[in-house]
Motif scaffolding. Structure first.
Motif, PDB file in Angstrom:
ATOM      1  N   LEU A   1       0.842  -1.195   0.000  1.00  0.00           N
ATOM      2  CA  LEU A   1       0.000   0.000   0.000  1.00  0.00           C
ATOM      3  C   LEU A   1       0.878   1.247   0.000  1.00  0.00           C
ATOM      4  O   LEU A   1       1.922   1.278   0.661  1.00  0.00           O
ATOM      5  CB  LEU A   1      -0.916   0.007   1.232  1.00  0.00           C
ATOM      6  N   PRO A   2       0.489   2.263  -0.728  1.00  0.00           N
ATOM      7  CA  PRO A   2       1.297   3.497  -0.742  1.00  0.00           C
ATOM      8  C   PRO A   2       1.233   4.192   0.607  1.00  0.00           C
ATOM      9  O   PRO A   2       0.199   4.196   1.284  1.00  0.00           O
ATOM     10  CB  PRO A   2       0.642   4.340  -1.841  1.00  0.00           C
ATOM     11  N   TYR A   3       2.365   4.737   0.997  1.00  0.00           N
ATOM     12  CA  TYR A   3       2.456   5.477   2.260  1.00  0.00           C
ATOM     13  C   TYR A   3       2.774   6.936   1.947  1.00  0.00           C
ATOM     14  O   TYR A   3       3.693   7.227   1.192  1.00  0.00           O
ATOM     15  CB  TYR A   3       3.545   4.900   3.172  1.00  0.00           C
ATOM     16  N   TYR A   4       2.015   7.802   2.515  1.00  0.00           N
ATOM     17  CA  TYR A   4       2.210   9.225   2.265  1.00  0.00           C
ATOM     18  C   TYR A   4       2.447   9.936   3.598  1.00  0.00           C
ATOM     19  O   TYR A   4       1.783   9.638   4.601  1.00  0.00           O
ATOM     20  CB  TYR A   4       0.979   9.856   1.584  1.00  0.00           C
ATOM     21  N   HIS A   5       3.398  10.858   3.584  1.00  0.00           N
ATOM     22  CA  HIS A   5       3.551  11.730   4.737  1.00  0.00           C
ATOM     23  C   HIS A   5       2.341  12.665   4.814  1.00  0.00           C
ATOM     24  O   HIS A   5       1.829  13.118   3.800  1.00  0.00           O
ATOM     25  CB  HIS A   5       4.834  12.555   4.617  1.00  0.00           C
ATOM     26  N   ARG A   6       1.931  12.924   6.027  1.00  0.00           N
ATOM     27  CA  ARG A   6       0.775  13.784   6.213  1.00  0.00           C
ATOM     28  C   ARG A   6       1.106  15.194   5.737  1.00  0.00           C
ATOM     29  O   ARG A   6       2.074  15.809   6.194  1.00  0.00           O
ATOM     30  CB  ARG A   6       0.365  13.815   7.683  1.00  0.00           C
ATOM     31  N   GLN A   7       0.326  15.702   4.830  1.00  0.00           N
ATOM     32  CA  GLN A   7       0.502  17.044   4.300  1.00  0.00           C
ATOM     33  C   GLN A   7      -0.538  17.966   4.938  1.00  0.00           C
ATOM     34  O   GLN A   7      -1.719  17.893   4.620  1.00  0.00           O
ATOM     35  CB  GLN A   7       0.356  17.043   2.770  1.00  0.00           C
ATOM     36  N   LEU A   8      -0.082  18.797   5.850  1.00  0.00           N
ATOM     37  CA  LEU A   8      -0.994  19.713   6.516  1.00  0.00           C
ATOM     38  C   LEU A   8      -1.315  20.888   5.600  1.00  0.00           C
ATOM     39  O   LEU A   8      -0.471  21.348   4.832  1.00  0.00           O
ATOM     40  CB  LEU A   8      -0.371  20.229   7.810  1.00  0.00           C
ATOM     41  N   THR A   9      -2.546  21.357   5.703  1.00  0.00           N
ATOM     42  CA  THR A   9      -2.963  22.500   4.892  1.00  0.00           C
ATOM     43  C   THR A   9      -2.212  23.749   5.346  1.00  0.00           C
ATOM     44  O   THR A   9      -2.217  24.097   6.526  1.00  0.00           O
ATOM     45  CB  THR A   9      -4.469  22.724   5.027  1.00  0.00           C
ATOM     46  N   ARG A  10      -1.545  24.408   4.412  1.00  0.00           N
ATOM     47  CA  ARG A  10      -0.769  25.593   4.743  1.00  0.00           C
ATOM     48  C   ARG A  10      -1.667  26.831   4.768  1.00  0.00           C
ATOM     49  O   ARG A  10      -2.614  26.953   3.981  1.00  0.00           O
ATOM     50  CB  ARG A  10       0.343  25.812   3.715  1.00  0.00           C
ATOM     51  N   VAL A  11      -1.372  27.703   5.700  1.00  0.00           N
ATOM     52  CA  VAL A  11      -2.085  28.975   5.802  1.00  0.00           C
ATOM     53  C   VAL A  11      -1.154  30.073   5.311  1.00  0.00           C
ATOM     54  O   VAL A  11       0.042  29.857   5.124  1.00  0.00           O
ATOM     55  CB  VAL A  11      -2.521  29.238   7.257  1.00  0.00           C
ATOM     56  N   PRO A  12      -1.651  31.273   5.070  1.00  0.00           N
ATOM     57  CA  PRO A  12      -0.766  32.359   4.615  1.00  0.00           C
ATOM     58  C   PRO A  12       0.383  32.616   5.590  1.00  0.00           C
ATOM     59  O   PRO A  12       0.206  32.550   6.814  1.00  0.00           O
ATOM     60  CB  PRO A  12      -1.713  33.557   4.523  1.00  0.00           C
ATOM     61  N   GLU A  13       1.553  32.893   5.046  1.00  0.00           N
ATOM     62  CA  GLU A  13       2.712  33.208   5.878  1.00  0.00           C
ATOM     63  C   GLU A  13       2.562  34.608   6.461  1.00  0.00           C
ATOM     64  O   GLU A  13       1.694  35.397   6.068  1.00  0.00           O
ATOM     65  CB  GLU A  13       3.991  33.096   5.054  1.00  0.00           C
ATOM     66  N   ILE A  14       3.461  34.937   7.385  1.00  0.00           N
ATOM     67  CA  ILE A  14       3.356  36.214   8.079  1.00  0.00           C
ATOM     68  C   ILE A  14       3.553  37.387   7.124  1.00  0.00           C
ATOM     69  O   ILE A  14       2.968  38.460   7.307  1.00  0.00           O
ATOM     70  CB  ILE A  14       4.379  36.280   9.228  1.00  0.00           C
ATOM     71  N   ASP A  15       4.362  37.205   6.057  1.00  0.00           N
ATOM     72  CA  ASP A  15       4.577  38.298   5.114  1.00  0.00           C
ATOM     73  C   ASP A  15       3.363  38.527   4.217  1.00  0.00           C
ATOM     74  O   ASP A  15       3.320  39.536   3.497  1.00  0.00           O
ATOM     75  CB  ASP A  15       5.808  38.017   4.257  1.00  0.00           C
ATOM     76  N   GLU A  16       2.399  37.617   4.235  1.00  0.00           N
ATOM     77  CA  GLU A  16       1.188  37.763   3.443  1.00  0.00           C
ATOM     78  C   GLU A  16       0.025  38.325   4.246  1.00  0.00           C
ATOM     79  O   GLU A  16      -1.050  38.547   3.692  1.00  0.00           O
ATOM     80  CB  GLU A  16       0.786  36.417   2.839  1.00  0.00           C
ATOM     81  N   CYS A  17       0.221  38.508   5.539  1.00  0.00           N
ATOM     82  CA  CYS A  17      -0.859  38.977   6.396  1.00  0.00           C
ATOM     83  C   CYS A  17      -0.936  40.502   6.380  1.00  0.00           C
ATOM     84  O   CYS A  17       0.082  41.190   6.243  1.00  0.00           O
ATOM     85  CB  CYS A  17      -0.637  38.509   7.841  1.00  0.00           C
ATOM     86  N   GLY A  18      -2.139  41.003   6.531  1.00  0.00           N
ATOM     87  CA  GLY A  18      -2.324  42.432   6.662  1.00  0.00           C
ATOM     88  C   GLY A  18      -1.793  42.931   7.991  1.00  0.00           C
ATOM     89  O   GLY A  18      -1.635  42.163   8.956  1.00  0.00           O
ATOM     90  N   VAL A  19      -1.533  44.233   8.082  1.00  0.00           N
ATOM     91  CA  VAL A  19      -0.940  44.794   9.289  1.00  0.00           C
ATOM     92  C   VAL A  19      -1.836  44.581  10.505  1.00  0.00           C
ATOM     93  O   VAL A  19      -1.352  44.271  11.605  1.00  0.00           O
ATOM     94  CB  VAL A  19      -0.654  46.296   9.080  1.00  0.00           C
ATOM     95  N   ASN A  20      -3.140  44.734  10.324  1.00  0.00           N
ATOM     96  CA  ASN A  20      -4.072  44.620  11.444  1.00  0.00           C
ATOM     97  C   ASN A  20      -4.890  43.332  11.409  1.00  0.00           C
ATOM     98  O   ASN A  20      -5.899  43.229  12.111  1.00  0.00           O
ATOM     99  CB  ASN A  20      -5.019  45.822  11.453  1.00  0.00           C
ATOM    100  N   ASP A  21      -4.445  42.367  10.616  1.00  0.00           N
ATOM    101  CA  ASP A  21      -5.186  41.107  10.490  1.00  0.00           C
ATOM    102  C   ASP A  21      -4.734  40.162  11.606  1.00  0.00           C
ATOM    103  O   ASP A  21      -3.804  39.374  11.443  1.00  0.00           O
ATOM    104  CB  ASP A  21      -4.949  40.485   9.114  1.00  0.00           C
ATOM    105  N   LYS A  22      -5.385  40.256  12.760  1.00  0.00           N
ATOM    106  CA  LYS A  22      -4.999  39.459  13.923  1.00  0.00           C
ATOM    107  C   LYS A  22      -5.215  37.965  13.694  1.00  0.00           C
ATOM    108  O   LYS A  22      -4.439  37.128  14.162  1.00  0.00           O
ATOM    109  CB  LYS A  22      -5.775  39.916  15.156  1.00  0.00           C
ATOM    110  N   ALA A  23      -6.294  37.621  12.994  1.00  0.00           N
ATOM    111  CA  ALA A  23      -6.572  36.203  12.747  1.00  0.00           C
ATOM    112  C   ALA A  23      -5.488  35.591  11.865  1.00  0.00           C
ATOM    113  O   ALA A  23      -5.019  34.466  12.104  1.00  0.00           O
ATOM    114  CB  ALA A  23      -7.943  36.052  12.099  1.00  0.00           C
ATOM    115  N   CYS A  24      -5.069  36.323  10.836  1.00  0.00           N
ATOM    116  CA  CYS A  24      -4.017  35.826   9.953  1.00  0.00           C
ATOM    117  C   CYS A  24      -2.706  35.669  10.712  1.00  0.00           C
ATOM    118  O   CYS A  24      -1.977  34.683  10.534  1.00  0.00           O
ATOM    119  CB  CYS A  24      -3.843  36.766   8.775  1.00  0.00           C
TER     120      CYS A  24
END
Length: 260
Positions: free
Chosen positions: A65-88
């Motif tokens: 059976l094929p084995y795959y490393h778990r690939q977690l969903t990536r979120v935006p990096e810190i350089d992609e976040c808005g200045v006041n976007d606390k959630a990001c």
């Protein structure tokens, strides 16, 4: 990739066992009892080896059976976040903490490989050149990204450190070119079977640098208990190096130690 690794491991195991039986064959020649024991062991081993190589391994390879490393969903990096976007920022910081934990476990695994290899091959450590090289290179990369930030650092601290490093590299292209040339020369020697451990461990060993002036601090990360104290025990170290050509001119520039 996985199938190639499995086939390579199986081929290595077969080569090892073939070498083992050749040694047994040579050692048992010229005497009756060792020769009889060799044929007896060979008679028990041959059917089991044939069944494993002709039946078990082909079936396993076919139905693996094929084995795959778990690939977690990536979120935006810190350089992609808005200045006041606390959630990001929160999501980028959690992703940074997870990446640091994963990188730490990878480095721990590489260190364990080096320990096992050196214990197994002691006192000849030449077979461990590849695993030592991987560990040292990953230790350097880990320090570049997370070193000297401390336990309370977040993704913004790492991002600022990365920007400062890029600015420094652009301001000193001659140093980066020299580093690239030395690294290429080291890799070429490693490919030719020559491994000089002093490339990574310049001058004294880190065990002897515990009480030495920085940049040879034993602990790679700043303790969060230090507050606003400088990272260095001697905060004028780089100033002294820049102003006095005779100050610590040999440290880090020579090494007479070789691991093997």
């Amino acid at each position: 990739m996985g199938e190639n690794l499995v086939e390579q491991r199986q081929a290595d195991d077969k080569a090892s066992w073939d070498a083992y039986w050749k040694v047994r064959d040579v050692d048992s020649r010229g005497s009756i009892y060792p020769r009889f024991r060799y044929y007896a062991h060979k008679a028990f081993d041959a059917p089991a080896t044939w069944f494993r190589e002709k039946v078990v391994e082909p079936l396993n390879n076919k139905n693996r059976l094929p084995y795959y490393h778990r690939q977690l969903t990536r979120v935006p990096e810190i350089d992609e976040c808005g200045v006041n976007d606390k959630a990001c920022f929160y999501e980028a910081n959690e992703q940074y903490r997870l990446d640091k934990m994963v990188d730490g476990f990878i480095l721990q695994t590489l260190r364990q490989r080096v320990d096992r290899c050196m214990l197994y091959n002691n006192p000849d450590h030449s077979p461990c050149a590849k695993v030592i090289e991987d560990m040292e290179e990953n230790e350097l990369n880990f320090f570049i990204k997370y070193g000297e930030l401390g336990g309370e650092a977040d993704v913004r601290d790492a991002y600022m450190k990365q920007k400062h490093r890029m600015i420094w590299e652009r301001r000193h292209p001659e140093i980066m070119e020299e580093r690239s040339a030395k690294l290429a020369d080291h890799k070429e020697k490693l490919a030719n079977g020559e491994f000089d451990y002093s490339f990574w461990k310049k001058g004294m060993f880190y065990q002897d640098k515990k009480n030495y002036e920085p940049p040879y601090e034993f602990y790679m990360s700043k303790s969060p208990l230090e507050g606003d104290k400088p990272l260095s025990k001697d905060w004028q170290y780089y100033k002294n190096v820049a102003q006095d050509p005779e100050f610590d001119k040999d440290q880090g520039k020579k090494s007479d130690f070789r691991l093997f």
